[in-house]
Design a protein around this motif. Structure first.
Motif, PDB file in Angstrom:
ATOM      1  N   LEU A  82       0.875  -1.180   0.000  1.00 45.82           N
ATOM      2  CA  LEU A  82       0.000   0.000   0.000  1.00 45.82           C
ATOM      3  C   LEU A  82       0.902   1.215   0.000  1.00 45.82           C
ATOM      4  O   LEU A  82       1.918   1.233   0.697  1.00 45.82           O
ATOM      5  N   GLY A  83       0.563   2.223  -0.757  1.00 41.72           N
ATOM      6  CA  GLY A  83       1.385   3.432  -0.707  1.00 41.72           C
ATOM      7  C   GLY A  83       0.741   4.587  -1.427  1.00 41.72           C
ATOM      8  O   GLY A  83      -0.088   4.403  -2.331  1.00 41.72           O
ATOM      9  N   MET A  88       0.924  13.603  -1.906  1.00 41.46           N
ATOM     10  CA  MET A  88      -0.528  13.412  -1.810  1.00 41.46           C
ATOM     11  C   MET A  88      -0.950  12.734  -0.498  1.00 41.46           C
ATOM     12  O   MET A  88      -2.094  12.299  -0.356  1.00 41.46           O
ATOM     13  N   ARG A  89      -0.029  12.661   0.459  1.00 38.28           N
ATOM     14  CA  ARG A  89      -0.374  11.970   1.717  1.00 38.28           C
ATOM     15  C   ARG A  89      -1.253  12.832   2.620  1.00 38.28           C
ATOM     16  O   ARG A  89      -1.375  14.032   2.422  1.00 38.28           O
ATOM     17  N   ALA A  95      -6.640   5.614   3.145  1.00 36.67           N
ATOM     18  CA  ALA A  95      -7.856   5.001   3.707  1.00 36.67           C
ATOM     19  C   ALA A  95      -8.778   4.533   2.585  1.00 36.67           C
ATOM     20  O   ALA A  95      -9.332   3.425   2.640  1.00 36.67           O
ATOM     21  N   LEU A 122       4.781   4.882  11.815  1.00 32.98           N
ATOM     22  CA  LEU A 122       3.653   5.371  12.613  1.00 32.98           C
ATOM     23  C   LEU A 122       2.462   5.796  11.771  1.00 32.98           C
ATOM     24  O   LEU A 122       1.315   5.573  12.160  1.00 32.98           O
ATOM     25  N   LYS A 126      -1.087   4.033  12.322  1.00 32.37           N
ATOM     26  CA  LYS A 126      -2.239   4.824  12.760  1.00 32.37           C
ATOM     27  C   LYS A 126      -3.414   4.626  11.799  1.00 32.37           C
ATOM     28  O   LYS A 126      -4.560   4.475  12.221  1.00 32.37           O
ATOM     29  N   LEU A 127      -3.097   4.623  10.507  1.00 29.11           N
ATOM     30  CA  LEU A 127      -4.152   4.424   9.504  1.00 29.11           C
ATOM     31  C   LEU A 127      -4.834   3.073   9.720  1.00 29.11           C
ATOM     32  O   LEU A 127      -6.069   2.971   9.745  1.00 29.11           O
ATOM     33  N   TYR A 128      -4.048   2.023   9.888  1.00 25.34           N
ATOM     34  CA  TYR A 128      -4.619   0.683  10.050  1.00 25.34           C
ATOM     35  C   TYR A 128      -5.454   0.591  11.332  1.00 25.34           C
ATOM     36  O   TYR A 128      -6.521  -0.021  11.348  1.00 25.34           O
TER      37      TYR A 128
END
Ligand code: COA
Length: 280
Positions: A82-83, A88-89, A95, A122, A126-128
């Motif tokens: 995943l990336g 664009m983050r 998500a 991190l 955090k996203l997961y």
């Protein structure tokens, strides 16, 4: 163009080079910077049983700005990458890609999604967590110097994939996805020397001066009898014979028995990965 104008689509065959370019941009500032060639990307996809047509890309205009690579095997699914490109983050694209991967996995019959994340990553962790993923176990990668060993008992025999497949299944049951699946073993078997004794097996490979031990398994019924130590000594010695000076191993369970084994060979832990999972 912002995240609002973003389109998620399945990868088309013509976009493979663009995907690899995006992948290399995404992972250039990673904890371990990764740069993949076309060949090593294909090797990775085979090792996880992934299919290019199941990759979903996030497009800003014609440009790939993110991707996710979901793999389904029966009722289990795994995120094999995943990336989002750095500029664009933090706009929710990660998500959205994960949600698309989960929808795909569910449609294909999976009831659970697994993934691995480096302990210090991190943003990804955090996203997961926000999406409901829960930590299960940790896996270690480690390195040691190649060394000459004698006294590892009867040397294991050179073997073929079909001789070790059942032993692999028994000894890797319940471990890391990247190691326990048949397609992972098959991919390593293409490039490795394979050795087996009555109770265990080991795969090893030399790339330039570095040796790799991608698999070392002992039948659960034969554990705590020194079989693993003998196979490890054999493998380290064989890699020394092949002219390597450094040996790397990946994704072994972080438990007391494996930590003792690492100490015995002066392996230094280089990376800790966390396995997370979510019920769909
Ligand atoms: C992980 C990654 C895919 C996230 O993509 P993204 O589009 O930025 O994800 P989102 O915008 O949907 O969510 C990012 C979350 O991480 C948080 N975050 C970002 N940087 C962070 C940091 N340094 N520490 C903690 N949290 C962080 C954001 O605040 C956001 O959470 P919030 O919505 O609660 O604020 C992206 O950072 C990336 O491509 N990283 C490099 C490759 C990678 O690590 N892939 C995963 C390998 S397991």
């Amino acid at each position: 163009m912002g995240a609002d104008e973003l389109v998620l689509k399945r990868l088309s065959a013509q976009q493979l080079d663009a995907l690899i370019d995006a992948q290399n941009e995404i992972f250039a500032d990673y904890i371990i910077p990764i740069r993949l060639s076309r060949e090593s990307f294909a090797e990775f996809m085979r090792s996880v049983g992934g299919k290019l047509e199941n990759v979903t890309v996030a497009l800003s205009g014609d440009e790939i700005v993110g991707y996710v690579n979901p793999v389904v095997d029966g009722t289990e699914a795994w995120i094999g990458g995943l990336g989002v490109v750095p500029r664009m983050r933090n706009q929710g694209i990660g998500a959205k890609l994960m949600e698309a991967a989960e929808t795909y996995a569910e449609e294909e019959g999976a009831d659970e999604v697994l993934l691995e994340v480096i302990e210090g990553n991190l943003a990804a962790k955090k996203l997961y967590e926000k999406l409901g993923y829960v930590q299960r176990v940790a896996y270690l990668s480690a390195e040691c110097n190649a060394a000459r060993f004698a006294g590892f008992g009867q040397p294991p025999r050179r073997s073929a994939l079909e001789d070790i497949a059942p032993l692999h299944q028994r000894s890797y049951a319940g471990t890391c996805w990247q190691r326990r699946k048949g397609f992972a073993l098959e991919e390593s078997a293409r490039t490795c020397e394979i050795y087996k004794n009555d109770d265990g097996f080991v795969l090893l490979r030399r790339i330039a001066g570095t040796g790799f031990i991608p698999f070392l398994g002992v039948d659960p019924e034969s554990r705590r009898r020194g079989v693993g130590t003998c196979l490890a000594k054999f493998a380290v010695n064989r890699l020394w014979e092949l002219g390597t000076f450094k040996i790397a191993i990946y994704n072994i369970d972080d438990n007391d028995a494996n930590r003792r084994m690492l100490d015995l060979f002066d392996f230094a832990v280089t990376l800790k990965q966390i396995e997370m999972r979510k019920k769909l």
